[in-house]
Design a protein around this motif. Structure first.
Motif, PDB file in Angstrom:
ATOM      1  N   LEU A 139      98.665  60.974  24.917  1.00  0.00           N
ATOM      2  CA  LEU A 139      98.886  62.170  24.102  1.00  0.00           C
ATOM      3  C   LEU A 139      99.969  63.062  24.695  1.00  0.00           C
ATOM      4  O   LEU A 139     100.794  63.611  23.960  1.00  0.00           O
ATOM      5  CB  LEU A 139      97.579  62.942  23.945  1.00  0.00           C
ATOM      6  N   THR A 177      94.782  60.913  27.728  1.00  0.00           N
ATOM      7  CA  THR A 177      95.536  62.146  27.919  1.00  0.00           C
ATOM      8  C   THR A 177      96.996  61.860  28.266  1.00  0.00           C
ATOM      9  O   THR A 177      97.882  62.607  27.849  1.00  0.00           O
ATOM     10  CB  THR A 177      94.897  63.046  28.992  1.00  0.00           C
ATOM     11  N   TYR A 231      90.648  66.509  21.055  1.00  0.00           N
ATOM     12  CA  TYR A 231      91.527  65.372  20.817  1.00  0.00           C
ATOM     13  C   TYR A 231      90.709  64.127  20.515  1.00  0.00           C
ATOM     14  O   TYR A 231      89.513  64.068  20.806  1.00  0.00           O
ATOM     15  CB  TYR A 231      92.475  65.127  21.998  1.00  0.00           C
ATOM     16  N   TYR A 268      95.416  62.077  18.340  1.00  0.00           N
ATOM     17  CA  TYR A 268      95.702  63.328  17.646  1.00  0.00           C
ATOM     18  C   TYR A 268      95.063  64.484  18.404  1.00  0.00           C
ATOM     19  O   TYR A 268      93.989  64.341  18.983  1.00  0.00           O
ATOM     20  CB  TYR A 268      95.175  63.272  16.216  1.00  0.00           C
ATOM     21  N   VAL A 269      95.711  65.641  18.369  1.00  0.00           N
ATOM     22  CA  VAL A 269      95.234  66.850  19.034  1.00  0.00           C
ATOM     23  C   VAL A 269      95.000  67.925  17.993  1.00  0.00           C
ATOM     24  O   VAL A 269      95.848  68.150  17.121  1.00  0.00           O
ATOM     25  CB  VAL A 269      96.263  67.334  20.084  1.00  0.00           C
TER      26      VAL A 269
END
Length: 99
Positions: free
Chosen positions: A26, A23, A81, A95-96
Motif C-alpha cells: 500500500l 503495508t 485498509y 485499498y485505504v
C-alpha cells in the motif's frame, strides 16, 4: 502441550509477515499515486482465509486492519485498509479508507 504451544507460536507469527507485505504494498502504491513518499503503518491487523475465486482470480485470504497514513510535511491520518492476497507472497489488490 508442546505441540499446542508451537502451533500458537507459528500462527501468531504468520500474520505479522503478511502485515509487513500489505503495508509495504500500500505504501508503494500510494507513493506512486501521490508522487511523493507515503508511509503506512499497521496498528491492528486481521487475516481471514477466503480461498475462493473472484472472477478468474483465486484469492486465498483477505487482510484488513487499521493504522496510520503519513505523507511528508503533513499530519498522520487514521486509516483502515484491506488487501486481497493470492497467496502469502503476492497481493492482488489493496485499498485505504480514512477513518
Amino acid at each position: 502441550m508442546k505441540k499446542l504451544f508451537m502451533s500458537v507460536l507459528l500462527l501468531s507469527l504468520a500474520p505479522a509477515a503478511n502485515a509487513l507485505e500489505c503495508t509495504e504494498y500500500l505504501s508503494e502504491m500510494y507513493s506512486k499515486a501521490y508522487r511523493e513518499p507515503v508511509l503506512i503503518t499497521s496498528k491492528k491487523e486481521f487475516e481471514e482465509k477466503y480461498e475462493s475465486y473472484i472472477g478468474n482470480t483465486f484469492v486465498s485470504s483477505i487482510t484488513r486492519g487499521s493504522g496510520h497514513f503519513k505523507q511528508n510535511g503533513k499530519r498522520k491520518i487514521k486509516i483502515s485498509y484491506i488487501c486481497l492476497n493470492e497467496n502469502s507472497q503476492k497481493i492482488l489488490w489493496g485499498y485505504v479508507l480514512e477513518r
